[in-house]
Write a protein that holds these residues in place. Structure first.
Motif, mmCIF file in Angstrom:
data_model
loop_
_atom_site.group_PDB
_atom_site.id
_atom_site.type_symbol
_atom_site.label_atom_id
_atom_site.label_comp_id
_atom_site.label_asym_id
_atom_site.label_seq_id
_atom_site.Cartn_x
_atom_site.Cartn_y
_atom_site.Cartn_z
ATOM 1 N N SER A 113 0.838 -1.192 0.000
ATOM 2 C CA SER A 113 0.000 0.000 0.000
ATOM 3 C C SER A 113 0.874 1.243 0.000
ATOM 4 C CB SER A 113 -0.926 0.017 1.222
ATOM 5 O OG SER A 113 -0.157 0.008 2.404
ATOM 6 N N GLN A 114 0.311 2.301 -0.546
ATOM 7 C CA GLN A 114 1.007 3.582 -0.612
ATOM 8 C C GLN A 114 0.533 4.422 0.572
ATOM 9 O OE1 GLN A 114 0.820 5.037 -4.591
ATOM 10 N NE2 GLN A 114 1.561 7.052 -4.047
ATOM 11 N N THR A 115 1.494 4.861 1.400
ATOM 12 C CA THR A 115 1.134 5.664 2.562
ATOM 13 C C THR A 115 1.889 6.977 2.509
ATOM 14 O OG1 THR A 115 2.884 4.674 3.877
ATOM 15 C CG2 THR A 115 0.728 3.649 4.014
ATOM 16 N N GLY A 116 1.188 8.058 2.750
ATOM 17 C CA GLY A 116 1.846 9.359 2.742
ATOM 18 C C GLY A 116 2.328 9.712 1.351
ATOM 19 N N ASP A 117 3.207 10.710 1.290
ATOM 20 C CA ASP A 117 3.725 11.087 -0.018
ATOM 21 C C ASP A 117 5.064 10.395 -0.235
ATOM 22 O OD1 ASP A 117 5.645 14.083 0.204
ATOM 23 O OD2 ASP A 117 5.083 12.820 1.881
ATOM 24 N N GLY A 118 5.075 9.452 -1.148
ATOM 25 C CA GLY A 118 6.307 8.785 -1.526
ATOM 26 C C GLY A 118 6.705 7.612 -0.650
ATOM 27 N N LYS A 119 5.814 7.093 0.178
ATOM 28 C CA LYS A 119 6.144 5.936 1.013
ATOM 29 C C LYS A 119 5.291 4.751 0.598
ATOM 30 C CE LYS A 119 7.723 8.328 5.121
ATOM 31 N NZ LYS A 119 7.595 8.481 6.551
#
Length: 127
Positions: free
Chosen positions: A63-69
């Protein structure tokens, strides 16, 4: 003398292992040279489970969390070195390997950093 077996839980089933990894690409993503959603798609396509590509199922969640993580939660044996290898493979595919490197900042956390470029103008003038 015969080797002795270690005492373990009876029944033969290994205990559930849950590992959490984070790949932090916020620095290159903020400079608009790294596409995080394409990297997430690449990981979904390339991570092998039981020797087969595209066999993630419920075992591995990306999963993509936050900006760029990007956060990877694995309920099986998944090594951080394998994620580092896949990250390097993606950078090579996107021709970013010359400018970015993958560094482990702590256990289970990998960060994409720029190579330190030092201006050598003073040395070029002397030659």
């Amino acid at each position: 003398m015969a080797p002795t077996k270690k005492a373990g839980p009876k029944g033969g089933k290994a205990p559930k292992v849950t590992k959490k990894f984070v790949i932090n690409a916020s620095q290159p993503a903020s400079d608009k040279i790294f596409d995080v959603s394409a990297f997430e798609k690449f990981l979904n396509e390339k991570i092998k489970v039981e020797g087969r590509v595209g066999n993630l199922g419920e075992i591995i969640k990306i999963s993509q969390t936050g900006d760029g993580k990007i956060e990877i939660v694995a309920h099986n044996e998944l090594s951080g070195r394998y994620l580092k290898y896949l990250t390097k493979k993606f950078l090579k595919k996107m021709q970013l390997r010359d400018w970015l490197r993958v560094v482990s900042t702590s256990k289970g956390v990998y960060e994409l950093k720029f190579f330190n470029v030092v201006n050598d103008e003073a040395e070029d003038d002397d030659e």
